[in-house]
Enzyme design. Structure first.
Site, PDB file in Angstrom:
ATOM      1  N   HIS A 153      11.560  10.260 -36.217  1.00  0.00           N
ATOM      2  CA  HIS A 153      10.658  10.516 -36.951  1.00  0.00           C
ATOM      3  C   HIS A 153      10.257   8.822 -36.509  1.00  0.00           C
ATOM      4  CE1 HIS A 153       9.833   9.815 -40.845  1.00  0.00           C
ATOM      5  NE2 HIS A 153      10.271   8.925 -41.328  1.00  0.00           N
TER       6      HIS A 153
ATOM      7  N   ASP B  48       7.377   6.691 -38.793  1.00  0.00           N
ATOM      8  CA  ASP B  48       6.418   6.502 -40.296  1.00  0.00           C
ATOM      9  C   ASP B  48       4.993   6.091 -40.000  1.00  0.00           C
ATOM     10  OD1 ASP B  48       8.987   6.388 -41.953  1.00  0.00           O
ATOM     11  OD2 ASP B  48       9.634   5.042 -40.954  1.00  0.00           O
TER      12      ASP B  48
ATOM     13  N   ASP C   9      12.434  12.349 -44.636  1.00  0.00           N
ATOM     14  CA  ASP C   9      12.860  10.751 -44.881  1.00  0.00           C
ATOM     15  C   ASP C   9      11.983  10.741 -46.698  1.00  0.00           C
ATOM     16  OD1 ASP C   9      13.678   8.725 -45.109  1.00  0.00           O
ATOM     17  OD2 ASP C   9      11.329   7.620 -43.776  1.00  0.00           O
TER      18      ASP C   9
ATOM     19  N   HIS D  22       4.749   8.509 -47.111  1.00  0.00           N
ATOM     20  CA  HIS D  22       5.958   8.221 -47.883  1.00  0.00           C
ATOM     21  C   HIS D  22       6.366   7.148 -48.377  1.00  0.00           C
ATOM     22  CE1 HIS D  22       8.564   9.341 -44.041  1.00  0.00           C
ATOM     23  NE2 HIS D  22       8.710   8.827 -44.394  1.00  0.00           N
TER      24      HIS D  22
END
Length: 989
Positions: A50, A52, A174, A417
């Site tokens: 994951h 970001d 997330d 996000h």
């Protein structure tokens, strides 16, 4: 057939592709799936990272692995390592999500590496999941930008990998709460399912207990099963089960399988894994479960992960000979989904959303609905300009899509996000804003090129002066024109309907303003408020806003010519100003009553004889809880979390001053609460609504108290415990205070637990009245009491909420706390008639007329002889319930167009019906449509080729949607049903 896209050009730096898209094979997608053993508990191992797209570091710092003292993360090394690891064992699989990173990496690879990656994709060993430029936030994002960022990634994957690169699954692991509109859009993009990692702690417990962790989410109340999306809540957030993390960041034991060595641990590891699988299976309905093996920025040493997983799979499956029922293998989310689909069972369904999200009784993630309010507005403003830039590029046929890419890419990153959500470090927020600013500069160059073609009359040369954007007119600053002798303002209307717009130009002197017919029009100088003049960073010397009324053509422009008046010319318009007296604002449609103390008393709809009485209206503040985060009851309010000390907010002031201004174009009441909170209630001529322009900041913290500022409207509307909020700017959901539709909700936080995202509108109503507030950005909002609506405008706190960002949300600018300015639009109507006002009003707030300014040396006669002063792309009047969502030039004769019906079913007697119109109407100025192909929403697959998985819920079965509309490429008449978006690739003759 697609030609060379701007992504390809940006990647390669040349106008050449690295070969045609890969041909579809039977080795990828569902055909490549291992469906396990029907007699066993099948454990789908999903290897993932994951990543970001900015959070604690900027997106580029994350990519390169820079500044690892902040966070050790280097995405380029992750991808390098994963590709090498996949090459070592053909059984291994991996998924990748964030195309904003993958695009950066891909642009640096050799042909040999690219071909290897294509082989992995074609054989189903590397699978792109979700495929957006980022994993977007779902609370603060607008549907227009969600679609755009997914389309940006989808286009790249289609061009580089063909059908095997097309994502089929949403992967929102997330984000901090989940929107029903996100589900609906995902279904319309052609996704078969969606998985996410965060659900409210009570919701999760209930679902795990009742084996309803997976369901069919009915994403739209209007689109039927076209919006159905199979949805699963992942069992471990998005990390591996306890003690089975094999990354460099982890301390779990590796699989030590040499029996000659002292630390041999295979039996213990195998049995622990089998127990973990069986415990997980308790909450799930089939003999298939998913295990996410990976987490944030993991797999920088992919060999460490895969070497241990290879062993784990081998040794766990070996226990089947001893009676174990656990069957474990490498898989992907799409293969897991397909296995569930093949189970041929009925699933529970859900038709509400997953807001708000809490991870414990005092941990409601509702603060980020309002965090970084200035960035939230800048992102929405940037989208407005992006859509206008695309339209101008298309109608001027400038073929500058590559230049627009920089703004598209910046907007794609901003949807992350931890971007528009406001949950990033301050330095990263600056980087997001910088990217948007640089993208806007590139967009301005495209706008100039487009106007150089659209403005000149036949045979005339292009203008010698540029068209300039002014981004600070909301604080009465446009240095370019403020004291010039002559200039023009060109207003582009991006909607397909004519609009009446009152426009403000900050100036230091009086001007004669001529409309496109050459006639002088009424323009009035309104003094800039003292609150505006003292905003930190404002450098303008403009003391007045010149206000005039513009009647703009549909999908076109008007140019207004400004010439400074001489000293001898008296101003004809009279502006009346009073202080601390009763202020009655009234036009043809609305009356607003404000007393001498600055209290809003009534808003009256004169045509409908409707009135709402205000018991109170103004600014309040919640004290942020200053906890140490050691336990739930000590949870602090921070960038993510909203947790007020008290449920009763304090007024920012007990006294107010009021200045009443009355002119012909505009009337307003400027109400000052204190030196950091003020509002101006504005009523324009002929408007059917009142505006509230609010200014908050610098929020004082010298008392060492964090403050969260709301604007509250307390009315006599008997709304009970219900209120209504939109989902990402589209469909509206009913909210009930202290209630959740799908579980028995425990009320702990009476304020934060009732906050919801307000992307564009919120309302309350009773039998005869609906009071609606439109917002110019995403804000958190609620109705905490009967008849009351509150919206959180700005937050400044002194404590971190211990959810990773590592710093308090304490924004500053120019050496002071940040000042934020914004706008609410207030409608009072009957419930039956309100939809037309809030639908059209919200659309015009996010697709606002865009102004460009030019310093013109010519006199008006000379200028008007050389240039068009008005132009429209349309010759036909288009239906009011149709909206042009996207117009993007793909090539000299190719265009991408999205049109939508933006009313819901049964919402309006006139506009909530299917509508048919001719798509050729939009292209009349460009040429005749030769052919058109309907696409999925992400524009990466012909709709006729879409064949989504079907699901059963209760007694309902999802219909077979393997049928496209308008298969006749020569028929340009299309029909839109309520809330339907249709996407077309159009080729002109």
């Amino acid at each position: 057939m697609y030609g060379i896209t701007y992504l390809t050009a940006i990647i390669l730096g040349v106008a050449l592709c690295f070969g045609a898209p890969t041909k579809k094979t039977n080795a990828c997608g569902y055909d490549a799936c291992n469906l396990g053993d029907p007699s066993k508990l099948n454990v789908h191992i999903v290897a993932h990272t994951h990543d970001d797209v900015g959070w604690l570091k900027t997106v580029d710092q994350y990519f390169y692995g820079a500044r690892n003292n902040i966070q050790h993360a280097g995405v380029q090394y992750i991808l390098d390592s994963v590709i090498h690891a996949l090459d070592q064992n053909p059984d291994r699989r991996f998924i990748y999500v964030e195309i904003g990173f993958f695009w950066r990496w891909w642009s640096q690879q050799t042909d040999a590496v690219r071909n290897k990656v294509k082989d992995f994709v074609n054989s189903g060993r590397l699978e792109f999941i979700s495929g957006g430029w980022c994993m977007n936030d779902e609370a603060s994002t607008h549907y227009n930008s969600i679609i755009d960022q997914h389309s940006l990634g989808a286009e790249f994957l289609r061009d580089q990998f063909g059908e095997c690169g097309r994502p089929k699954i949403g992967w929102q692991i997330d984000p901090f709460g989940h929107s029903r509109e996100q589900a609906s859009l995902s279904a319309q993009m052609g996704f078969d399912g969606l998985f996410f990692g965060r659900a409210d702690y009570e919701d999760y417990q209930t679902r795990n207990r009742t084996k309803t962790m997976e369901m069919v989410w009915k994403g739209s109340a209007n689109l039927g099963d076209k919006s159905w999306l199979f949805t699963g809540v992942l069992p471990n957030g998005y990390g591996p089960p306890d003690s089975f993390c094999y990354d460099m960041f982890c301390g779990d034991p590796p699989i030590m399988d040499d029996t000659r060595l002292h630390d041999y641990n295979v039996p213990e590891r195998v049995q622990t894994f089998i127990r973990a699988a069986q415990n997980e299976a308790v909450g799930f309905a089939t003999n298939h479960i998913i295990m996410t093996m990976g987490s944030d920025f993991q797999y920088e040493n992919a060999n460490e992960w895969f070497k241990n997983m290879d062993k784990l799979i081998r040794y766990v499956n070996a226990q089947q000979a001893n009676g174990s029922n656990v069957n474990v293998f490498y898989s992907t989310p799409s293969c897991y989904l397909y296995a569930l689909n093949q189970a041929k069972r009925a699933w529970t369904s859900k038709s509400d959303d997953f807001f708000p999200y809490a991870h414990h009784p005092h941990g409601f993630w509702t603060g980020y609905f309002s965090s970084r309010a200035a960035l939230k507005r800048f992102e929405r403003h940037s989208n407005n300009i992006l859509q206008v830039t695309r339209q101008l590029n298309a109608f001027a046929n400038t073929n500058l899509r590559n230049s627009i890419f920089y703004l598209s890419e910046a907007m794609g990153v901003a949807q992350h996000h931890d971007a528009v959500s406001g949950t990033e470090k301050q330095e990263v927020a600056f980087d997001y804003a910088l990217r948007l600013s640089q993208g806007l500069s590139s967009g301005n160059l495209v706008i100039n090129q487009a106007y150089s073609r659209l403005l000149p009359k036949a045979g005339q040369p292009p203008p010698s002066v540029p068209q300039l954007l002014c981004h600070l007119t909301n604080i009465s600053e446009c240095l370019t024109v403020q004291d010039q002798t002559r200039f023009t303002v060109t207003l582009w209307n991006p909607t397909i309907h004519p609009v009446l717009h009152h426009f403000r130009v900050p100036v230091t002197r009086a001007y004669t303003v001529r409309d496109p017919s050459g006639q002088p029009i009424l323009s009035e100088l309104i003094p800039v408020s003292d609150q505006t003049k003292k905003i930190p960073g404002r450098t303008s010397t403009a003391n007045n806003d010149l206000i005039f009324r513009a009647s703009l053509p549909a999908l076109g422009f008007n140019t207004y010519y400004f010439e400074a008046k001489t000293e001898e010319e008296p101003a004809k318009a009279q502006v009346k100003i009073t202080h601390n007296e009763e202020c009655l604002l009234q036009n043809q449609n609305v009356r607003v009553e404000i007393d001498a103390q600055g209290n809003l008393g009534h808003i009256i709809n004169l045509k409908k004889s409707l009135a709402v009485e205000f018991h109170n209206q103004g600014f309040y503040w919640y004290q942020s809880f200053p906890g140490n985060n050691s336990r739930s009851e000590f949870q602090a309010s921070g960038a993510y979390i909203f947790r007020p000390v008290s449920a009763d907010p304090q007024p920012v002031s007990t006294t107010r001053t009021i200045t009443c201004i009355k002119a012909e174009n505009v009337q307003s009441a400027r109400i000052v609460f204190n030196d950091w909170a003020s509002q101006e209630i504005i009523l324009y001529d002929e408007a059917e609504y009142a505006e509230v322009e609010w200014t908050v900041g610098p929020i004082p913290i010298n008392d060492n108290i964090g403050k969260e500022i709301i604007l509250r409207y307390d009315t006599d509307v008997n709304s009970g415990n219900k209120f209504y909020t939109d989902a990402n700017g589209r469909e509206v959901l009913e909210r009930t205070r202290d209630y959740r539709p799908t579980w028995n909700y425990t009320v702990v936080e009476t304020v934060a637990g009732n906050y919801y995202p307000v992307n564009s509108r919120i309302w309350i109503k009773d039998q005869g009245r609906q009071f609606t507030i439109l917002t110019d950005r995403s804000e958190g909002g609620s109705s905490i009491h009967n008849g009351s609506v509150e919206l959180m405008l700005h937050r400044r706190m002194l404590y971190d909420d211990a959810l990773g960002v590592g710093e308090a949300l304490n924004e500053a600018a120019f050496g002071q706390g940040l000042v934020v300015r914004g706008r609410h639009v207030l409608f009072l109507e009957s419930p039956a008639a309100s939809a037309a006002y809030h639908r059209i009003g919200a659309q015009r707030m996010y697709m606002h007329p865009v102004a460009t300014y030019a310093l013109i040396p010519q006199s008006y006669p000379s200028y008007s002889a050389s240039y068009r002063l008005t132009w429209s792309a349309l010759t036909d009047t288009l239906p009011m319930n149709v909206h042009l969502l996207t117009l993007d030039q793909l090539g000299p004769k190719e265009f991408l167009v999205r049109v939508e019906h933006y009313f819901e079913l049964n919402e309006d007697d006139t506009f909530s019906h299917p509508v048919t119109f001719n798509l050729q109407s939009i292209f009349t100025s460009l040429g005749s449509i030769k052919s058109m192909q309907e696409m999925t929403l992400a524009a990466n697959l012909a709709l006729s080729d879409l064949n989504r998985l079907k699901w059963v819920t209760g007694n309902e079965e999802m219909l077979d949607r393997h049928v496209s509309k308008d298969t006749n490429a020569n028929d340009t008449n299309i029909t839109l049903n309520p809330m339907e978006i249709r996407t077309f690739r159009v080729e002109l003759a």
